[in-house]
Enzyme design. Structure first.
Site, PDB file in Angstrom:
ATOM      1  N   SER A 186     -51.781  58.708 -36.384  1.00  0.00           N
ATOM      2  CA  SER A 186     -51.098  58.851 -37.666  1.00  0.00           C
ATOM      3  C   SER A 186     -49.584  58.920 -37.473  1.00  0.00           C
ATOM      4  CB  SER A 186     -51.650  60.068 -38.415  1.00  0.00           C
ATOM      5  OG  SER A 186     -51.221  60.089 -39.755  1.00  0.00           O
ATOM      6  N   ASP A 231     -58.941  53.034 -44.279  1.00  0.00           N
ATOM      7  CA  ASP A 231     -57.892  54.054 -44.190  1.00  0.00           C
ATOM      8  C   ASP A 231     -57.112  54.073 -45.500  1.00  0.00           C
ATOM      9  OD1 ASP A 231     -55.705  55.657 -43.600  1.00  0.00           O
ATOM     10  OD2 ASP A 231     -55.446  54.844 -41.588  1.00  0.00           O
ATOM     11  N   HIS A 261     -59.090  56.972 -41.771  1.00  0.00           N
ATOM     12  CA  HIS A 261     -57.847  57.332 -41.096  1.00  0.00           C
ATOM     13  C   HIS A 261     -58.087  58.277 -39.915  1.00  0.00           C
ATOM     14  CE1 HIS A 261     -53.542  58.130 -40.755  1.00  0.00           C
ATOM     15  NE2 HIS A 261     -53.778  59.428 -40.815  1.00  0.00           N
TER      16      HIS A 261
END
Length: 278
Positions: free
Chosen positions: A148, A194, A226
């Site tokens: 991320s 995601d 995600h």
């Protein structure tokens, strides 16, 4: 802390032919070996306290063997609000394949990608200069990974430090989508479902903006969210291992798993610049 190329010993290693590559570690790879939960090397770990300068401490995983010489290394950053526990599974998984792996905590859980990139570089600096396993690490063979915003940090670190050998952003998030100046071989891993760092807004433009001459890959996890990189994932592991081996170790034995594009039902899309030049 800013990574000092001179102090840390980072230089661009020359390309080597497979037959005289001194960086090969471990037996000849197979699909089974790169999918295995544990590789050929026994692994130990050591803790780095949060009192170190430049990042928030972490855990170093390393092969116990010294018979094959030093190892390449990779630092891994977690995502927004996450701690190193979110990426801890990469430690033993990658180290058992012949890498020194440093999963880090960031200075603050709300740090943005560029800060995380600087902290990844500080962690590599610590690893090669001050850590208790520094004698096991080849300072010329280093890479970065992250999830991320940590993935955005990996891109930022690679963009500022072309002497790095490999980068792998995992469902990466960054407000910058143009990485036309990137020179580090990069495998972008996105997730089809995601909704936090959508592939259309992040991973795909990251990949497409990188120079066409760069050794790069784009892997999209089929049906994944995600947070797929935060738990043990065979697809992420096998292709991350192959990418790190191919570019940190210049081990062309792993090229077979990256080129041609893999036929893998867990991947919804794969793009590459095969054959690789590095």
């Amino acid at each position: 802390m800013t990574l000092s190329l001179t102090a840390a010993g980072l230089t661009t290693a020359p390309a080597l032919q497979a037959q005289d590559n001194p960086y090969e570690r471990g037996p000849n790879p197979t699909v089974a070996s790169i999918e295995a939960a544990t590789g050929p090397f026994a692994v130990e770990r050591t803790t780095v306290p949060a009192s170190v300068s430049g990042f928030g401490g972490g855990t170093i995983y390393y092969p116990t063997s010294t018979s094959e010489g030093t190892f390449g290394a990779v630092a891994i950053a977690p995502g927004f609000t996450e701690s190193q526990s979110a990426t801890s599974w990469y430690g033993p998984r990658l180290a058992s394949q012949g890498f020194v792996v440093f999963t880090i905590d960031t200075n603050g859980i709300f740090d943005f990608p560029d800060d995380r990139g600087r902290q990844l570089l500080a962690a590599l600096n610590h690893l090669v200069r001050s850590s208790p396993v520094r004698d096991r690490v080849d300072p010329d063979r280093l890479g970065v990974m992250g999830h991320s915003m940590g993935g955005g940090g990996a891109l930022s670190a690679a963009n500022s430090t072309p002497a790095l050998q490999a980068a792998i952003p995992l469902t990466g998030w960054h407000t910058t989508t143009n990485w036309a100046g990137l020179q580090v071989p990069t495998l972008v891993i996105g997730a089809e479902n995601d909704f936090i760092a959508s592939v259309s807004g992040h991973s795909e433009p990251f990949y497409e903006s990188m120079p066409p001459t760069l050794d790069k890959g784009y892997l999209e996890l089929a049906g994944a969210s995600h947070f797929a990189p935060n738990s043990s994932n065979t697809t992420i592991a096998k292709y991350s291992i192959s990418w790190l081996k191919r570019f940190i170790d210049n081990d062309t034995r792993y090229e077979q798993f990256l080129c041609p594009a893999p036929d893998d039902r867990t991947i919804s899309e794969y793009r590459d610049t095969c054959p690789h030049s590095g």
